[in-house]
Each structure stands twice: as C-alpha cells, then as structure tokens.
Design an enzyme around this catalytic site. Structure first.
Site, short mmCIF file in Angstrom:
data_model
loop_
_atom_site.label_atom_id
_atom_site.label_comp_id
_atom_site.label_asym_id
_atom_site.label_seq_id
_atom_site.Cartn_x
_atom_site.Cartn_y
_atom_site.Cartn_z
N GLU A 36 -0.31 -9.58 -0.51
CA GLU A 36 -1.97 -9.80 -0.55
C GLU A 36 -2.26 -9.96 -1.98
O GLU A 36 -3.26 -10.81 -1.93
CB GLU A 36 -2.44 -8.88 0.41
CG GLU A 36 -1.98 -8.70 1.85
CD GLU A 36 -2.59 -7.76 2.65
OE1 GLU A 36 -2.25 -6.63 2.28
OE2 GLU A 36 -3.39 -8.15 3.41
N GLU A 72 3.92 -4.99 7.46
CA GLU A 72 3.06 -3.93 8.07
C GLU A 72 3.25 -3.81 9.38
O GLU A 72 2.95 -2.62 10.02
CB GLU A 72 1.50 -4.48 7.85
CG GLU A 72 0.98 -4.43 6.25
CD GLU A 72 1.16 -5.55 5.61
OE1 GLU A 72 1.99 -6.44 5.98
OE2 GLU A 72 0.47 -5.86 4.39
N GLY A 126 0.54 -5.15 1.00
CA GLY A 126 -0.61 -5.25 0.00
C GLY A 126 0.00 -5.84 -1.31
O GLY A 126 -0.93 -6.80 -2.10
N ALA A 134 0.84 -1.25 0.05
CA ALA A 134 -0.01 0.15 -0.16
C ALA A 134 0.99 1.33 -0.10
O ALA A 134 2.08 1.19 0.34
CB ALA A 134 -0.75 -0.17 1.26
#
Ligand SMILES: CCCCCCCCCCCCC/C=C/C(=O)SCCNC(=O)CCNC(=O)[C@H](O)C(C)(C)COP(=O)(O)OP(=O)(O)OC[C@H]1O[C@@H](n2cnc3c(N)ncnc32)[C@H](O)[C@@H]1OP(=O)(O)O
Length: 257
Positions: free
Chosen positions: A111, A131, A108, A63
């Site tokens: 992910e 994270e 992300g 992200a």
C-alpha cells in the site's frame, strides 16, 4: 529525523528511508514518521523528486502484525483514519515519487508503494496484499489504489488470495513499472528521479495533481481541473522561461516561481 524513518537528500532528490528491524514492519510510530517525512520533503523547495526505499533486503513486510494482534475494534477504529492519512500524505507529495521495491512489499508495504507515482522493483521482489490470510483486509488504501492501478479483477485476485506476486508478473499487470537487477533498484530509482532535479517544479506538481484528481471525477470535471492547472502555469516565471528558452534555442533555467 525519526527513529525508523529518515530523509536523505542529495542533488535535489530526497530518499524517504525506512529502517526498522523485522522487515520494516509498519507500526504506529513508523507510519507517523513516514507521514512526517512526506510533509518535510513536500515542503522543501530544494527537493524535486522523492524515492521511497526500505534498504537492499526489503521494502516493507506490512503492518506490524504483532502490534495489531492485540488491537480491539475500538483501538483500530480510532487509529485507522490516522493510518490512512499517513499513507495519503505520501500520495499527495506534490513531486514525482518513485518506490524502489526490494525484497518484499506486502500488505501495508504494498500500500505504501501504491502511494508512489512510479514503482521500480528488483527481479526477486514480491508484492501483495496478504491481509486476508490474517482475517483482515487492506486498511491503508489497498482496496482503492490497487484497483485503480491494475483493474478491479486483478486487484480482487490479489486481495482475495493474499498471494505474493513476483516482480515479472507485477510488471505484466502494471503493479510495477520497471524490473531491474536486485542490486540496481535504488540506483535506478535515483537515476529516474534525477531527471526532475532542477526541473519545472510547479508544472510537475500541476501535472501530478491534474492526473490524480482527474481520476476521481467525470471527464468534464477532469478537463476543468486540467484547464485550471494549465492556465495557472501561465502566471509562472517558469512557463515564461521555458518557452522563451525554446524560442532562443537556449537551456531553460527554472526557478520554481
Ligand atoms: C492504537 C495503536 C495503533 C497501532 C498502529 C496500527 C497499525 C495498523 C497498520 C494497518 C496498515 C493497513 C493494513 C495493513 C495490514 C498489513 O500489512 S497486515 C501484514 C501483511 N504482511 C504480511 O502478512 C507479511 C508477514 N511477513 C511474512 O510473511 C514473512 O515475514 C516474509 C515477509 C514473507 C519474510 O519471510 P522470511 O524471510 O521467512 O522472514 P521471517 O522470519 O518471516 O521474518 C523476519 C522477522 O520479521 C518479522 N516480521 C516479518 N513481517 C512482519 C510483520 N508484518 N509484522 C511483524 N513482524 C514481522 C518476523 O516475525 C520475524 O521476526 P522474528 O521471528 O522475531 O525474527
């Protein structure tokens, strides 16, 4: 065609191509463009399989931290459902999806790779969920899809430590399925995807849905999902064509009906 995410289709294979400066950092716009591309390739009968690709240098470094840094609880609470739905749109593409992982797939980015069915990584690729090092946790499915793939203990190791996992270790633990020379990642992913071009699209979708949905329920319910998917295929022209071709020692021609 989005500003940072586009679909490139050739010979029945669609590539969802991430292309944003700053390591393909996933901001809101990128996520929404990814979801739009996922819905596009899912609905396109001319697409038999999909490759997720971020370019030679990086898959996605996660992200956009700089965008997130100023977000409040209210901001993220309002956005996090949309965020998850963007990744789920990829996971629910009813066709084989292959992640071509180059460079980094972090946060992300990892992910997103977890939303694919198969992951092919370059020898120097690194994956992880860092994270925790930012004081947060995975928020796009990592705490759910990663343990289902590598087991809870290994998932906790990666999520608790935030460490980068080199491709060789990722292969050992099942986070990736193949490791190839860095320069070959995309061509190998395309070659694998090409196996499905012109294939029995309805059966491939049924197989993916039976496996994925079956993982979420008890065995009896999973067997019922399989039974219903299996039986339904006997209403398709493809099933008739496939079995008739075998009997006639000819090559099946699948139409997707
Ligand atoms: C209401 C509004 C809603 C907004 C939308 C909200 C979005 C929410 C999304 C939530 C998704 C679910 C939860 C996921 C969370 C995360 O993914 S957190 C981030 C996890 N990723 C990381 O921690 C990796 C961060 N990057 C790095 O560690 C390194 O960049 C690297 C990947 C190891 C590469 O290092 P190196 O080769 O040294 O390159 P750098 O110089 O570090 O990077 C080049 C430039 O790219 C920028 N950059 C890299 N990663 C990011 C990133 N994730 N976000 C933003 N920018 C990134 C980096 O800053 C450099 O930029 P410049 O300095 O300007 O050149």
């Amino acid at each position: 065609m989005g500003e940072f995410v586009r679909v490139e289709t050739a010979e029945g294979i669609a590539t969802i191509r991430l292309d944003r400066p700053k390591m393909n950092a996933l901001n809101r716009q990128v996520q929404e463009e990814i979801a739009a591309c996922a819905r596009q390739v899912d609905a396109d009968p001319g697409v038999y399989a999909v490759v997720l690709y971020g370019g030679e240098r990086v898959f996605a470094a996660g992200a956009d931290i700089k965008e997130m840094a100023d977000m409040s609880y209210a901001d993220m609470s309002a956005h996090s459902a949309v965020l998850q739905s963007c990744f789920t749109a990829v996971a629910e593409i009813g066709k084989p999806v292959i992640a071509a992982v180059t460079g980094y797939a972090l946060g992300g980015g990892c992910e997103l790779a977890l939303c694919a069915d198969i992951r092919i990584a370059g020898e120097s690729a690194k994956l992880g969920q860092p994270e925790i090092l930012l004081g947060i946790i995975p928020g796009a499915g990592g705490t759910q899809r990663l343990p289902r793939l590598v087991g809870p203990a290994r998932a906790k190791d990666l999520i608790f430590t935030g460490r980068h996992v080199p491709a060789a270790e990722a292969l050992e633990i099942g986070l990736v399925d193949r490791v190839v020379p860095d320069a070959d990642v995309y061509t190998e992913a395309l070659a694998y995807a090409a196996r499905f071009a012109g294939g029995p699209a309805l059966a491939l979708r049924a197989a993916k849905q039976a496996v994925d949905r079956g993982l979420e329920v008890d065995l009896d319910s999973g067997l019922e999902i399989e039974r219903l998917q299996f039986s339904a295929l006997f209403a398709t022209d493809d099933a008739k064509a496939g079995m008739r071709a075998f009997a006639e020692k000819s090559q099946a021609k699948f139409t997707g009906r």
